[in-house]
Design a protein around this motif. Structure first.
Motif, PDB file in Angstrom:
ATOM      1  N   TYR A 113       0.790  -1.234   0.000  1.00 25.36           N
ATOM      2  CA  TYR A 113       0.000   0.000   0.000  1.00 25.36           C
ATOM      3  C   TYR A 113       0.822   1.285   0.000  1.00 25.36           C
ATOM      4  O   TYR A 113       0.386   2.293  -0.569  1.00 25.36           O
ATOM      5  CB  TYR A 113      -0.962   0.002   1.192  1.00 25.36           C
ATOM      6  CG  TYR A 113      -2.035  -1.053   1.089  1.00 25.36           C
ATOM      7  CD1 TYR A 113      -2.965  -1.022   0.051  1.00 25.36           C
ATOM      8  CD2 TYR A 113      -2.112  -2.089   2.009  1.00 25.36           C
ATOM      9  CE1 TYR A 113      -3.949  -1.997  -0.054  1.00 25.36           C
ATOM     10  CE2 TYR A 113      -3.092  -3.071   1.907  1.00 25.36           C
ATOM     11  CZ  TYR A 113      -4.009  -3.022   0.879  1.00 25.36           C
ATOM     12  OH  TYR A 113      -4.975  -3.991   0.763  1.00 25.36           O
ATOM     13  N   LEU A 114       1.983   1.304   0.640  1.00 29.13           N
ATOM     14  CA  LEU A 114       2.722   2.561   0.727  1.00 29.13           C
ATOM     15  C   LEU A 114       3.145   3.100  -0.642  1.00 29.13           C
ATOM     16  O   LEU A 114       2.952   4.298  -0.911  1.00 29.13           O
ATOM     17  CB  LEU A 114       3.935   2.405   1.651  1.00 29.13           C
ATOM     18  CG  LEU A 114       3.607   2.180   3.140  1.00 29.13           C
ATOM     19  CD1 LEU A 114       4.879   2.002   3.951  1.00 29.13           C
ATOM     20  CD2 LEU A 114       2.764   3.326   3.696  1.00 29.13           C
ATOM     21  N   PRO A 115       3.679   2.278  -1.548  1.00 27.23           N
ATOM     22  CA  PRO A 115       3.990   2.823  -2.881  1.00 27.23           C
ATOM     23  C   PRO A 115       2.759   3.298  -3.636  1.00 27.23           C
ATOM     24  O   PRO A 115       2.811   4.287  -4.380  1.00 27.23           O
ATOM     25  CB  PRO A 115       4.652   1.624  -3.591  1.00 27.23           C
ATOM     26  CG  PRO A 115       5.152   0.746  -2.497  1.00 27.23           C
ATOM     27  CD  PRO A 115       4.141   0.890  -1.405  1.00 27.23           C
ATOM     28  N   ARG A 116       1.639   2.628  -3.444  1.00 31.50           N
ATOM     29  CA  ARG A 116       0.398   3.020  -4.138  1.00 31.50           C
ATOM     30  C   ARG A 116      -0.162   4.326  -3.580  1.00 31.50           C
ATOM     31  O   ARG A 116      -0.790   5.104  -4.306  1.00 31.50           O
ATOM     32  CB  ARG A 116      -0.628   1.899  -4.041  1.00 31.50           C
ATOM     33  CG  ARG A 116      -0.217   0.627  -4.788  1.00 31.50           C
ATOM     34  CD  ARG A 116      -1.250  -0.486  -4.624  1.00 31.50           C
ATOM     35  NE  ARG A 116      -2.529  -0.120  -5.215  1.00 31.50           N
ATOM     36  CZ  ARG A 116      -2.839  -0.254  -6.502  1.00 31.50           C
ATOM     37  NH1 ARG A 116      -1.935  -0.751  -7.358  1.00 31.50           N
ATOM     38  NH2 ARG A 116      -4.030   0.094  -6.949  1.00 31.50           N
ATOM     39  N   ILE A 117       0.054   4.577  -2.280  1.00 30.99           N
ATOM     40  CA  ILE A 117      -0.343   5.867  -1.715  1.00 30.99           C
ATOM     41  C   ILE A 117       0.457   6.991  -2.367  1.00 30.99           C
ATOM     42  O   ILE A 117      -0.097   8.019  -2.766  1.00 30.99           O
ATOM     43  CB  ILE A 117      -0.138   5.870  -0.181  1.00 30.99           C
ATOM     44  CG1 ILE A 117      -1.177   4.983   0.504  1.00 30.99           C
ATOM     45  CG2 ILE A 117      -0.233   7.303   0.373  1.00 30.99           C
ATOM     46  CD1 ILE A 117      -0.933   4.787   1.991  1.00 30.99           C
ATOM     47  N   ARG A 118       1.746   6.779  -2.505  1.00 31.20           N
ATOM     48  CA  ARG A 118       2.607   7.815  -3.089  1.00 31.20           C
ATOM     49  C   ARG A 118       2.172   8.168  -4.505  1.00 31.20           C
ATOM     50  O   ARG A 118       2.181   9.339  -4.881  1.00 31.20           O
ATOM     51  CB  ARG A 118       4.059   7.343  -3.092  1.00 31.20           C
ATOM     52  CG  ARG A 118       4.741   7.345  -1.745  1.00 31.20           C
ATOM     53  CD  ARG A 118       6.191   6.946  -1.879  1.00 31.20           C
ATOM     54  NE  ARG A 118       6.863   7.726  -2.912  1.00 31.20           N
ATOM     55  CZ  ARG A 118       8.065   7.428  -3.398  1.00 31.20           C
ATOM     56  NH1 ARG A 118       8.707   6.359  -2.959  1.00 31.20           N
ATOM     57  NH2 ARG A 118       8.618   8.194  -4.309  1.00 31.20           N
ATOM     58  N   ARG A 119       1.825   7.163  -5.299  1.00 32.85           N
ATOM     59  CA  ARG A 119       1.472   7.406  -6.697  1.00 32.85           C
ATOM     60  C   ARG A 119      -0.018   7.678  -6.878  1.00 32.85           C
ATOM     61  O   ARG A 119      -0.490   7.833  -8.004  1.00 32.85           O
ATOM     62  CB  ARG A 119       1.879   6.213  -7.564  1.00 32.85           C
ATOM     63  CG  ARG A 119       3.373   5.951  -7.613  1.00 32.85           C
ATOM     64  CD  ARG A 119       4.141   7.166  -8.099  1.00 32.85           C
ATOM     65  NE  ARG A 119       3.759   7.543  -9.463  1.00 32.85           N
ATOM     66  CZ  ARG A 119       4.061   8.713 -10.020  1.00 32.85           C
ATOM     67  NH1 ARG A 119       4.727   9.627  -9.328  1.00 32.85           N
ATOM     68  NH2 ARG A 119       3.705   8.982 -11.249  1.00 32.85           N
TER      69      ARG A 119
END
Length: 393
Positions: A113-119
Motif C-alpha cells: 500500500y505505501l507505494p500506491r499511496i505515493r502514486r
C-alpha cells in the motif's frame, strides 16, 4: 514571525519557492485563491507531480520514500507551497494511513500500500464516524464477525469524505462487545468494489458533493486486511488522529489566506478609499494575525518535540481547536471583504469570476471545521483530562 534560519535553510527555501513558481499550473492557483474545489483528476495529477519531485511524502522515513528533511525544512516547504497558492494535495493516505501502516502494519501491507499511496494509485477514504455516534468514536456499532478467513461486516459510516471517488477505505469496526467499549474495536482495510457496499451522496451546505454515507451489508473482507491486532483499533485510531489534528491546523494555508486578505483590503475600495484605511478592518485583520502567530508558535513547538522523538500528544487537540477557529475567521473576512461579489450566485459566473466568487462556499464548508476530525468539545475534554492528570501527578 521573526525566526532565524541558516544559510543552507534559506537556500532550501529559495529552491522550493522556485519549483512551485515554475510548476504550479495557473488554473490550480486560481482555484486555491478563490476557494473552489479541485476535481479528482486535478488532485491525482498534482499529487503525482509532487511525488516525482520528492515533495509528497516529506514526513515519511527515507526507507519508504520520505525526504529526510528536518522539521525546519518541512516548515519552510509548507510555507512556500501555501504562499504559491499551490494545492495541499490529498491527505487521507499520505498524512493519516501511511504513518499508521508504518507503525502497525505487516510487512506485506506496507509493501503493497505505501507505494500506491505515493502514486495515488489508491484513493483512500476514512470510515470512522457513524450515525448516532459522531465524534464519540468509541460508540461505533458497525460489526465485524469472524467467518473462516473473512470478517463479515454490517453497519454504516457517515460524513465519509470522497467515498464516491475512493477505491479503498480504512475503517473502524467492532469485533467484540465485552469489556470497555474502546477494547472491542479493530482497524480494517476495505476494498470499495466488494459486494455489500453502497455509497449514498450527501450534498453539504456549500452545495458540493464531497461527503457520503456508506452502508455495509454482509460485506466479506479478508482477515489479512486487519491492521495491528484484533481489538487494537482504538490505539491505532488515536495514533492516526494525532497526525490528522496536527496537520488540520493549516498554519501555512492560513498565512497565505491572510496575505491574500491584506492584498484585497488594500485593493478593494469602499466609500472612495481602500478597505485597509478603515480602522475597523485593520483591527479585524490584526486580531486574526495575532491568533495565527500564536497558533504558529504552538505548531513549531509540536514540531520541535516531534523532531526530538516525542509523538504528538494532547497538544495536537489544541492545534486542532485553534487552527480551525483561525480558518473560520479568515473565511468570514473573505466574505465580508468580497461584499456583493461573495454572494452565492457569483459562483455561477452570472456576474463574472472574481477572487470572492466561491467565498461563501468556503465559509459554509468551514462551519464544519470545528466538528470534523473531532469536535471542539471532544478536543477540550482531551486537554482537560491531560491537565488534570498532570496536576494529580
Amino acid at each position: 514571525m521573526d525566526l532565524s534560519f541558516s544559510d543552507s535553510e534559506r537556500a532550501f527555501q529559495r529552491e522550493v519557492r522556485g519549483w512551485f513558481a515554475a510548476n504550479t499550473p495557473g488554473h490550480l492557483r486560481r482555484k486555491v485563491v478563490t476557494g473552489q474545489m479541485l476535481n479528482k483528476d486535478e488532485i491525482v495529477q498534482w499529487q503525482r507531480r509532487l511525488d516525482d519531485q520528492g515533495y509528497l511524502v516529506v514526513g515519511w522515513p527515507k526507507e519508504h520514500g520520505g525526504s529526510g528533511w528536518t522539521p525546519t525544512q518541512r516548515y519552510l516547504f509548507d510555507l512556500e507551497r501555501a504562499a504559491a497558492n499551490a494545492p495541499v494535495g490529498l491527505s487521507m493516505g499520505v498524512i493519516m494511513l501511511g504513518p499508521v501502516l508504518m507503525a502497525f502494519g505487516t510487512e506485506a501491507q506496507k509493501a503493497r500500500y505505501l507505494p500506491r499511496i505515493r502514486r495515488c494509485e489508491d484513493w483512500w477514504c476514512q470510515g470512522y464516524s457513524e450515525p448516532g455516534a459522531g465524534s464519540d468514536l468509541a460508540s461505533l456499532k458497525t460489526s465485524a464477525v469472524t467467518d473462516g478467513d473473512d470478517y463479515v461486516i454490517n453497519g454504516s459510516k457517515i460524513w465519509t469524505t470522497y467515498a464516491h471517488w475512493a477505491n479503498m477505505m480504512f475503517c473502524l469496526v467492532r469485533t467484540a462487545n465485552t469489556g470497555k467499549k474502546q477494547e472491542g474495536i479493530s482497524f480494517l482495510l476495505i476494498e470499495m468494489d466488494r459486494p455489500g457496499i453502497e455509497v449514498r451522496p450527501i450534498v453539504s451546505i456549500d452545495g458540493e458533493h464531497h461527503l457520503n454515507q456508506v452502508f455495509f451489508t454482509d460485506l466479506c473482507v479478508p482477515r489479512s486486511n486487519l491492521v495491528g491486532r484484533e481489538g487494537q483499533g482504538w490505539e491505532i485510531a488515536k495514533y492516526l488522529l494525532t497526525h490528522e489534528r496536527t496537520s488540520i491546523a493549516g498554519v501555512a494555508d492560513s498565512k497565505a489566506a491572510l496575505a491574500n486578505l491584506y492584498a484585497e483590503a488594500a485593493r478593494r475600495r469602499a466609500g472612495g478609499r481602500p478597505l485597509l484605511d478603515d480602522p475597523a478592518v485593520r483591527i479585524k485583520l490584526a486580531r486574526a494575525e495575532i491568533d495565527l502567530m500564536a497558533l504558529e508558535y504552538t505548531n513549531l513547538r509540536v514540531l520541535s518535540s516531534t523532531a526530538a522523538g516525542k509523538a504528538p500528544g494532547p497538544e495536537s487537540s489544541l492545534l486542532k481547536i485553534m487552527g480551525t477557529a483561525v480558518q473560520q475567521t479568515l473565511s468570514e473576512l473573505s466574505v465580508e471583504f468580497g461584499g456583493e461579489q461573495a454572494w452565492p450566485w457569483y459562483a455561477s459566473g452570472a456576474l463574472g469570476e472574481t477572487d470572492h466568487a466561491h467565498a461563501m462556499e468556503r465559509y459554509a464548508f468551514l462551519r464544519a471545521a470545528t466538528i470534523y476530525g473531532g469536535s471542539d468539545e471532544v478536543q477540550k475534554t482531551v486537554l482537560a483530562r491531560s491537565l488534570l492528570g498532570k496536576t494529580a501527578a
